[in-house]
Design a protein around this motif. Structure first.
Motif, PDB file in Angstrom:
ATOM      1  N   GLN A   1       0.711  -1.225  -0.297  1.00 19.39           N
ATOM      2  CA  GLN A   1       0.067   0.259  -0.145  1.00 19.39           C
ATOM      3  C   GLN A   1       0.978   1.312   0.343  1.00 19.39           C
ATOM      4  O   GLN A   1       0.401   2.673  -0.867  1.00 19.39           O
ATOM      5  CB  GLN A   1      -0.796  -0.026   1.299  1.00 19.39           C
ATOM      6  CG  GLN A   1      -1.737  -1.145   0.542  1.00 19.39           C
ATOM      7  CD  GLN A   1      -3.139  -1.317   1.913  1.00 19.39           C
ATOM      8  OE1 GLN A   1      -2.922  -0.654   3.660  1.00 19.39           O
ATOM      9  NE2 GLN A   1      -3.987  -2.064   1.804  1.00 19.39           N
TER      10      GLN A   1
ATOM     11  N   GLN B   1       1.709   1.460  -3.613  1.00 15.72           N
ATOM     12  CA  GLN B   1       0.714   2.184  -4.366  1.00 15.72           C
ATOM     13  C   GLN B   1       0.800   0.990  -5.231  1.00 15.72           C
ATOM     14  O   GLN B   1       0.311   1.201  -6.523  1.00 15.72           O
ATOM     15  CB  GLN B   1       0.277   3.476  -4.925  1.00 15.72           C
ATOM     16  CG  GLN B   1       0.459   4.729  -3.734  1.00 15.72           C
ATOM     17  CD  GLN B   1       0.916   6.067  -4.288  1.00 15.72           C
ATOM     18  OE1 GLN B   1       1.643   6.122  -5.194  1.00 15.72           O
ATOM     19  NE2 GLN B   1      -0.144   6.691  -3.955  1.00 15.72           N
TER      20      GLN B   1
ATOM     21  N   GLN C   1      -6.939  -8.377   0.042  1.00 18.65           N
ATOM     22  CA  GLN C   1      -6.289  -7.054  -0.172  1.00 18.65           C
ATOM     23  C   GLN C   1      -6.291  -7.267  -1.816  1.00 18.65           C
ATOM     24  O   GLN C   1      -6.711  -6.075  -2.551  1.00 18.65           O
ATOM     25  CB  GLN C   1      -4.961  -6.820   0.671  1.00 18.65           C
ATOM     26  CG  GLN C   1      -5.235  -6.433   2.041  1.00 18.65           C
ATOM     27  CD  GLN C   1      -6.077  -5.309   2.238  1.00 18.65           C
ATOM     28  OE1 GLN C   1      -6.215  -4.365   1.656  1.00 18.65           O
ATOM     29  NE2 GLN C   1      -6.721  -4.980   3.346  1.00 18.65           N
TER      30      GLN C   1
END
Length: 195
Positions: free
Chosen positions: A80, A83, A103
């Motif tokens: 995350q 990105q 996820q």
């Protein structure tokens, strides 16, 4: 012009598929960028290749964690932070757990050196030779919770010649892997460009 698709490469070994993907990006065949290497083997050769490219890395030893959920939570945080759009397994020798799968549903792909569903798991090349098959090859598939059981995206075959050694078959399969993987990633990016 939209931002390039951001890839994380997961690898446990020499990183020959990582190199093939990196090369395809450099030549413009693959419109993406590798933003992170994840490896569960602190001594893996692929780490040197990532260092040469000044690539961000998350290297961990599973033995330092209580369980898979713990290290996968850290991996998700890294993904995350960078990105990441797609996770590309390139010789990552570990089953992906629910923490990552949930996820990144249908955003994790793997390459396997056999024509799945034949010869899943470890030493697919050895399994193929042992079974005496005339055709082997490689499969790119979505990752699910099973061992090489996810939906197949692409396959390409290699003829197994009589008397072929494990090394010869491995080399023949890797040669097609290094062409098929970047092409398939590019196709997935073009088909699913609405991130």
């Amino acid at each position: 012009m939209s931002a390039k698709t951001r890839l994380a490469i997961f690898a446990s070994g020499t990183g020959s598929n990582y190199q093939a993907i990196d090369q395809a990006i450099k030549t413009g065949e693959l419109d993406a960028e590798i933003v992170l290497l994840v490896s569960d083997q602190p001594g893996a050769k692929v780490i040197e290749k990532a260092d040469e490219n000044q690539l961000a890395k998350f290297i961990f030893d599973p033995k330092d964690y209580q369980n898979k959920c713990e290290f996968e939570t850290e991996i998700v945080n890294e993904l995350q932070a960078h990105q990441v759009d797609w996770i590309v397994l390139a010789g990552y020798m570990r089953l992906v757990g629910p923490t990552l799968l949930n996820q990144y549903q249908r955003r994790i792909i793997n390459i396997h050196p056999s024509l799945l569903p034949a010869f899943p798991g470890l030493d697919a090349v050895g399994q193929a030779l042992e079974a005496g098959v005339k055709l082997s090859g490689t499969t790119i598939h979505y990752v699910d919770s099973g061992m090489d059981t996810g939906e197949i995206i692409a396959q390409e075959s290699v003829r197994v010649k009589p008397g072929m050694t494990r090394e010869e078959l491995q080399t023949a399969i890797q040669k097609i892997e290094h062409e098929l993987y970047p092409k398939t990633i590019q196709r997935l990016i073009l088909e699913g460009d609405s991130f």
